[in-house]
Design an enzyme around this catalytic site. Structure first.
Site, short mmCIF file in Angstrom:
data_model
loop_
_atom_site.label_atom_id
_atom_site.label_comp_id
_atom_site.label_asym_id
_atom_site.label_seq_id
_atom_site.Cartn_x
_atom_site.Cartn_y
_atom_site.Cartn_z
N HIS A 1 -2.79 7.53 6.67
CA HIS A 1 -1.76 8.42 6.11
C HIS A 1 -2.37 9.74 5.62
O HIS A 1 -1.73 10.79 5.67
CB HIS A 1 -1.06 7.77 4.92
CG HIS A 1 0.09 6.86 5.28
ND1 HIS A 1 1.22 7.31 5.91
CD2 HIS A 1 0.28 5.53 5.08
CE1 HIS A 1 2.06 6.30 6.09
NE2 HIS A 1 1.51 5.20 5.60
N GLN B 1 2.92 10.14 1.22
CA GLN B 1 4.23 9.49 1.32
C GLN B 1 5.15 9.83 0.15
O GLN B 1 6.35 9.61 0.22
CB GLN B 1 4.07 7.96 1.38
CG GLN B 1 3.39 7.46 2.65
CD GLN B 1 3.26 5.95 2.62
OE1 GLN B 1 2.30 5.43 2.09
NE2 GLN B 1 4.24 5.24 3.15
N HIS C 1 -4.74 1.41 7.16
CA HIS C 1 -3.40 1.98 7.34
C HIS C 1 -3.17 3.12 6.33
O HIS C 1 -2.67 4.19 6.69
CB HIS C 1 -2.38 0.84 7.14
CG HIS C 1 -0.95 1.25 7.11
ND1 HIS C 1 0.00 0.75 7.97
CD2 HIS C 1 -0.27 2.11 6.29
CE1 HIS C 1 1.18 1.29 7.69
NE2 HIS C 1 1.05 2.12 6.67
N GLU C 2 -3.57 2.89 5.07
CA GLU C 2 -3.34 3.92 4.04
C GLU C 2 -4.23 5.14 4.26
O GLU C 2 -3.78 6.28 4.08
CB GLU C 2 -3.56 3.34 2.64
CG GLU C 2 -2.67 2.17 2.26
CD GLU C 2 -1.20 2.38 2.59
OE1 GLU C 2 -0.71 3.51 2.51
OE2 GLU C 2 -0.54 1.39 2.97
N GLY D 1 0.83 -1.20 0.00
CA GLY D 1 0.00 0.00 0.00
C GLY D 1 0.86 1.24 0.00
O GLY D 1 2.02 1.20 0.44
N CYS E 1 5.65 -0.17 7.10
CA CYS E 1 5.29 1.00 6.30
C CYS E 1 6.51 1.40 5.48
O CYS E 1 7.63 1.40 6.01
CB CYS E 1 4.88 2.15 7.22
SG CYS E 1 4.42 3.64 6.35
N LEU E 2 6.29 1.75 4.22
CA LEU E 2 7.43 2.15 3.39
C LEU E 2 8.09 3.43 3.90
O LEU E 2 9.23 3.71 3.56
CB LEU E 2 6.98 2.32 1.93
CG LEU E 2 6.50 1.03 1.24
CD1 LEU E 2 5.97 1.34 -0.16
CD2 LEU E 2 7.62 -0.01 1.18
NI NI Z 1 2.35 3.29 5.53
#
Ligand code: NI
Length: 176
Positions: free
Chosen positions: A140, A51, A136-137, A46, A94-95
């Site tokens: 963000h 991000q 989660h996304e 995701g 998470c990236l």
């Molecule tokens: Ni994330």
């Protein structure tokens, strides 16, 4: 398509509220495609627009396993319209917090309303890992990271390590 740079925490750009998309047009579709490419290249499941430095309410998700065909989802203005009472604990990463993981408790299933890449309103019934990932996304888009759901002790430990890593990388990147 182009690969975008992923912002790593701690960074104030990850803590801001993203703006709704007015219409899913060519520019938004291009961003969605670039985000998917960026996510796949980073082996993520995701990615949210903040991000990659874009404060718009856009996310991409694909929770297909390696042995399955890709199942990309591209969503603008995603909104949880229903959530289950049952909760589920999943070890999240998470990236934007590379190499850090922690158990996070979230509703086990959700219904999400969003605009697809044709600007059509759709709903998604998600459970299991897809429900976790979509929540989660969406977090963000409101400046919330998965570490905001865990104890401050553990959160501070992770953020400190990332801060240290960033300093090291800045030193290594500086011209000698
Ligand atoms: Ni994330």
């Amino acid at each position: 398509m182009a690969k975008l740079d992923i912002i790593v925490a701690p960074d104030p750009r990850l803590k801001r509220q993203a703006e709704p998309v007015k219409k899913v047009d060519d520019a938004v579709r291009r961003l969605m495609d670039d985000m998917l490419e960026t996510m796949y290249a980073a082996n993520g499941i995701g990615l949210a627009a903040p991000q990659v430095g874009v404060l718009k309410r856009i996310i991409v998700v694909d929770v297909a396993r390696d042995d399955e065909d890709r199942q990309p989802l591209q969503m603008a203005n995603p909104e949880v319209v229903w959530e289950s009472e049952d909760a589920r604990t999943y070890e999240e990463g998470c990236l934007s917090l590379p190499d850090h993981y922690a158990d996070v408790v979230r509703p086990e299933a959700v219904k999400v309303r969003y605009l697809d890449r044709e600007n059509e309103i759709r709903t998604l019934d998600a459970d299991d890992i897809l429900a976790t990932c979509v929540q989660h996304e969406i977090d963000h888009l409101d400046g919330v990271l998965f570490v905001d759901h865990i104890s401050s002790l553990k959160r501070n430990m992770i953020i400190k390590k990332l801060q240290k890593l960033k300093k090291q990388q800045a030193v290594e990147a500086a011209p000698a």
